[in-house]
Scaffold this motif. Structure first.
Motif, PDB file in Angstrom:
ATOM      1  N   ALA A 131       0.826  -1.216   0.000  1.00 18.23           N
ATOM      2  CA  ALA A 131       0.000   0.000   0.000  1.00 18.23           C
ATOM      3  C   ALA A 131       0.853   1.256   0.000  1.00 18.23           C
ATOM      4  CB  ALA A 131      -0.926  -0.009   1.209  1.00 18.23           C
ATOM      5  N   SER A 132       2.013   1.197   0.650  1.00 19.89           N
ATOM      6  CA  SER A 132       2.890   2.366   0.707  1.00 19.89           C
ATOM      7  C   SER A 132       3.535   2.639  -0.647  1.00 19.89           C
ATOM      8  CB  SER A 132       3.985   2.142   1.765  1.00 19.89           C
ATOM      9  OG  SER A 132       3.409   1.857   3.020  1.00 19.89           O
ATOM     10  N   VAL A 133       3.915   1.585  -1.360  1.00 17.16           N
ATOM     11  CA  VAL A 133       4.578   1.743  -2.660  1.00 17.16           C
ATOM     12  C   VAL A 133       3.561   2.015  -3.768  1.00 17.16           C
ATOM     13  CG1 VAL A 133       6.039   0.585  -4.381  1.00 17.16           C
ATOM     14  CG2 VAL A 133       6.501   0.275  -1.940  1.00 17.16           C
ATOM     15  N   ASP A 134       2.394   1.414  -3.647  1.00 18.00           N
ATOM     16  CA  ASP A 134       1.316   1.538  -4.637  1.00 18.00           C
ATOM     17  C   ASP A 134       1.044   3.002  -4.989  1.00 18.00           C
ATOM     18  OD1 ASP A 134      -1.538   0.104  -5.617  1.00 18.00           O
ATOM     19  OD2 ASP A 134      -1.829   2.103  -4.801  1.00 18.00           O
ATOM     20  N   ASP A 135       1.036   3.872  -3.980  1.00 21.54           N
ATOM     21  CA  ASP A 135       0.719   5.285  -4.208  1.00 21.54           C
ATOM     22  C   ASP A 135       1.782   5.986  -5.045  1.00 21.54           C
ATOM     23  OD1 ASP A 135      -1.494   4.854  -2.760  1.00 21.54           O
ATOM     24  OD2 ASP A 135      -0.996   6.171  -1.098  1.00 21.54           O
ATOM     25  N   VAL A 136       3.035   5.635  -4.810  1.00 23.28           N
ATOM     26  CA  VAL A 136       4.129   6.231  -5.596  1.00 23.28           C
ATOM     27  C   VAL A 136       3.938   5.906  -7.074  1.00 23.28           C
ATOM     28  CG1 VAL A 136       6.635   6.278  -5.955  1.00 23.28           C
ATOM     29  CG2 VAL A 136       5.715   6.017  -3.637  1.00 23.28           C
ATOM     30  N   TYR A 137       3.664   4.650  -7.350  1.00 22.81           N
ATOM     31  CA  TYR A 137       3.456   4.170  -8.722  1.00 22.81           C
ATOM     32  C   TYR A 137       2.290   4.902  -9.389  1.00 22.81           C
ATOM     33  CZ  TYR A 137       2.025   0.805 -12.358  1.00 22.81           C
ATOM     34  OH  TYR A 137       1.649   0.215 -13.540  1.00 22.81           O
ATOM     35  N   VAL A 138       1.160   4.997  -8.678  1.00 22.70           N
ATOM     36  CA  VAL A 138      -0.050   5.590  -9.254  1.00 22.70           C
ATOM     37  C   VAL A 138       0.116   7.089  -9.486  1.00 22.70           C
ATOM     38  CG1 VAL A 138      -2.453   6.143  -8.741  1.00 22.70           C
ATOM     39  CG2 VAL A 138      -1.617   3.826  -8.387  1.00 22.70           C
ATOM     40  N   ILE A 139       0.738   7.796  -8.545  1.00 20.69           N
ATOM     41  CA  ILE A 139       0.898   9.251  -8.688  1.00 20.69           C
ATOM     42  C   ILE A 139       1.804   9.589  -9.865  1.00 20.69           C
ATOM     43  CG2 ILE A 139       1.882  11.293  -7.561  1.00 20.69           C
ATOM     44  CD1 ILE A 139       0.721  10.164  -4.907  1.00 20.69           C
ATOM     45  N   VAL A 140       2.840   8.776 -10.095  1.00 18.32           N
ATOM     46  CA  VAL A 140       3.695   8.986 -11.277  1.00 18.32           C
ATOM     47  C   VAL A 140       2.888   8.790 -12.558  1.00 18.32           C
ATOM     48  CG1 VAL A 140       5.681   8.094 -12.581  1.00 18.32           C
ATOM     49  CG2 VAL A 140       5.858   8.425 -10.110  1.00 18.32           C
ATOM     50  N   LEU A 141       2.048   7.746 -12.586  1.00 23.28           N
ATOM     51  CA  LEU A 141       1.188   7.512 -13.754  1.00 23.28           C
ATOM     52  C   LEU A 141       0.232   8.682 -13.967  1.00 23.28           C
ATOM     53  CD1 LEU A 141       0.181   3.732 -13.431  1.00 23.28           C
ATOM     54  CD2 LEU A 141       1.844   4.731 -14.983  1.00 23.28           C
ATOM     55  N   PHE A 142      -0.363   9.168 -12.885  1.00 21.29           N
ATOM     56  CA  PHE A 142      -1.297  10.297 -12.973  1.00 21.29           C
ATOM     57  C   PHE A 142      -0.600  11.529 -13.550  1.00 21.29           C
ATOM     58  CE2 PHE A 142      -3.060  14.158 -10.966  1.00 21.29           C
ATOM     59  CZ  PHE A 142      -4.353  14.109 -11.462  1.00 21.29           C
ATOM     60  N   SER A 143       0.588  11.839 -13.033  1.00 23.26           N
ATOM     61  CA  SER A 143       1.337  13.003 -13.526  1.00 23.26           C
ATOM     62  C   SER A 143       1.665  12.861 -15.006  1.00 23.26           C
ATOM     63  CB  SER A 143       2.633  13.179 -12.720  1.00 23.26           C
ATOM     64  OG  SER A 143       2.353  13.311 -11.347  1.00 23.26           O
ATOM     65  N   THR A 144       2.000  11.644 -15.433  1.00 24.49           N
ATOM     66  CA  THR A 144       2.328  11.388 -16.840  1.00 24.49           C
ATOM     67  C   THR A 144       1.111  11.594 -17.732  1.00 24.49           C
ATOM     68  OG1 THR A 144       3.999   9.775 -16.158  1.00 24.49           O
ATOM     69  CG2 THR A 144       3.262   9.683 -18.456  1.00 24.49           C
ATOM     70  N   PHE A 145      -0.035  11.046 -17.323  1.00 23.21           N
ATOM     71  CA  PHE A 145      -1.254  11.169 -18.130  1.00 23.21           C
ATOM     72  C   PHE A 145      -1.734  12.623 -18.202  1.00 23.21           C
ATOM     73  CE2 PHE A 145      -2.195   6.574 -16.719  1.00 23.21           C
ATOM     74  CZ  PHE A 145      -1.505   6.068 -17.804  1.00 23.21           C
ATOM     75  N   VAL A 146      -1.618  13.362 -17.093  1.00 26.32           N
ATOM     76  CA  VAL A 146      -1.991  14.785 -17.094  1.00 26.32           C
ATOM     77  C   VAL A 146      -1.090  15.563 -18.050  1.00 26.32           C
ATOM     78  CG1 VAL A 146      -1.986  16.897 -15.688  1.00 26.32           C
ATOM     79  CG2 VAL A 146      -3.064  14.819 -14.803  1.00 26.32           C
TER      80      VAL A 146
END
Length: 392
Positions: free
Chosen positions: A155-170
């Motif tokens: 759960a701690s690492v999951d957020d890092v992965y998702v936020i990077v994806l979000f920033s890329t898509f934005v």
């Protein structure tokens, strides 16, 4: 501001206690307190405290992640090996894939807009999950099999992965090209965070062995270093960064490895800090929820969230294939990986603020996901862990 702090603590704790008496998760009462006291209902919270709400929520996460590190038994995690790594990104990837398949048909979004919505939804909430995994470790449920350690770390690492994806898509939505370096930064930031955290933990263990100070002073030192790490991560403008929250958890792990007795005492101190931090965290998360948006939500948005969660649970199931965990233990892991709150509250409104056509839809679905999954996920964990997990 003093009145707001008083209302947050008194009403939040009372509502949490009331929910516990009704055999419901206390966070449900705290979330409800935030919604009612927040700017979208009674508007009783001072604007100054709402202005620093993200920082206060981050402080609460720092407290519970440090406590998790101080009590984390890594031996159970080592036994699982491969699944521990897969849990960091596979469930989120499955959920993102589910949203990419469902959102264009249900919500009329383009593929890129669906990717942004998927990245917002795909993060699990450490705020909901981590305290419960710490409780499981304290009570000895599933520890030998490494289940709370696995979910906590993932759960701690999951957020890092998702936020990077979000920033890329934005960035892609704004006309930027996807950078390979941003994806390379995901494992690098995680590994750097682990290395920094362990190094700081080892140094603190050495310092505490040589310099005898009160445990309260030790807690203040660790908190100060944790704040510095978060500030350093925010200040970095380089392509390669490190994950401060992962570093903070590994400070506790490093200290535990070298000074286990001190780590145990400090874990108790952090547990006392968490009593107040938990109330602030969930009340302020509730205050970000604009229930006015829920009136715009139809059955299609609800169907999208449920479908995305099915994909996520399937991802957890795939991660646990080939392990020695029983069906009951796998079921618990699948349920424990569903709650959403902090990340959705933090980034759900960004597409709307940037003027994206999908912004209103993204925020509405994010709000519904918080209202639906945070209490239900917590309730499912609280109700089932004694039945599904083995106690040492």
């Amino acid at each position: 501001m003093l009145l707001s702090i008083s209302l947050i603590l008194i009403v939040g704790m009372f509502m949490g206690w009331l929910c516990q008496k009704c055999r419901l998760p206390s966070l449900l009462g705290m979330l409800a307190t935030g919604i009612v006291l927040g700017p979208y209902v009674l508007n009783l919270l001072d604007g100054s405290i709402l202005g620093i709400s993200p920082e206060l929520r981050k402080i609460a996460l720092i407290i519970i992640l440090t406590r998790a590190g101080l009590g984390l038994d890594t031996s159970g995690l080592k036994k699982l090996g491969r699944p521990a790594v897969l849990m960091c990104f596979v469930p989120a990837s499955f959920e993102l894939m589910g949203v990419l398949l469902l959102a264009p048909k249900l919500m009329g979004l383009t593929v890129l807009e669906a990717a942004i919505l998927g990245a917002v939804l795909a993060a699990v909430s450490p705020a909901v999950v981590v305290p419960r995994m710490v409780q499981l470790m304290d009570e000895g449920y599933g520890v030998k099999q490494g289940i709370p350690q696995l979910i906590l770390a993932g759960a701690s690492v999951d957020d890092v992965y998702v936020i990077v994806l979000f920033s890329t898509f934005v960035g892609m939505m704004q006309g930027e090209s996807a950078s390979l370096l941003s994806f390379v930064n995901i494992p690098v930031s995680i590994l750097l965070g682990m290395a920094v955290g362990l190094a700081v933990g080892f140094l603190l263990a050495f310092f505490f062995a040589k310099v005898h100070i009160r445990d309260t002073a030790k807690v203040l030192i660790i908190l100060s270093i944790s704040f510095l790490l978060v500030a350093a991560e925010d200040a970095l403008t380089t392509a390669i960064t490190f994950s401060a929250l992962i570093a903070i958890m590994f400070i506790g792990i490093g200290l535990q490895k070298k000074r286990a007795v001190v780590a145990k005492r400090l874990s108790v101190k952090y547990g006392k800090l968490w009593v107040a931090a938990e109330v602030f965290l969930f009340v302020l998360v509730g205050a970000t929820v604009n229930i006015g948006y829920l009136g715009k939500v139809g059955a299609k948005a609800l169907l999208l969230i449920v479908g995305a969660l099915v994909f996520r649970m399937l991802g957890v199931f795939v991660c646990l294939l080939g392990t020695s965990l029983s069906k009951k233990e796998r079921l618990f892991a699948m349920m424990a990986y569903t709650p959403k709150a902090t990340v959705q509250a933090a980034i759900g409104g960004i597409p709307l603020a940037l003027g994206f056509a999908c912004g209103d839809t993204v925020l509405t679905v994010a709000v519904l996901a918080i209202v639906l999954t945070a209490p239900l996920g917590a309730f499912a964990m609280d109700l089932s862990y004694k039945r599904l997990l083995k106690k040492e």
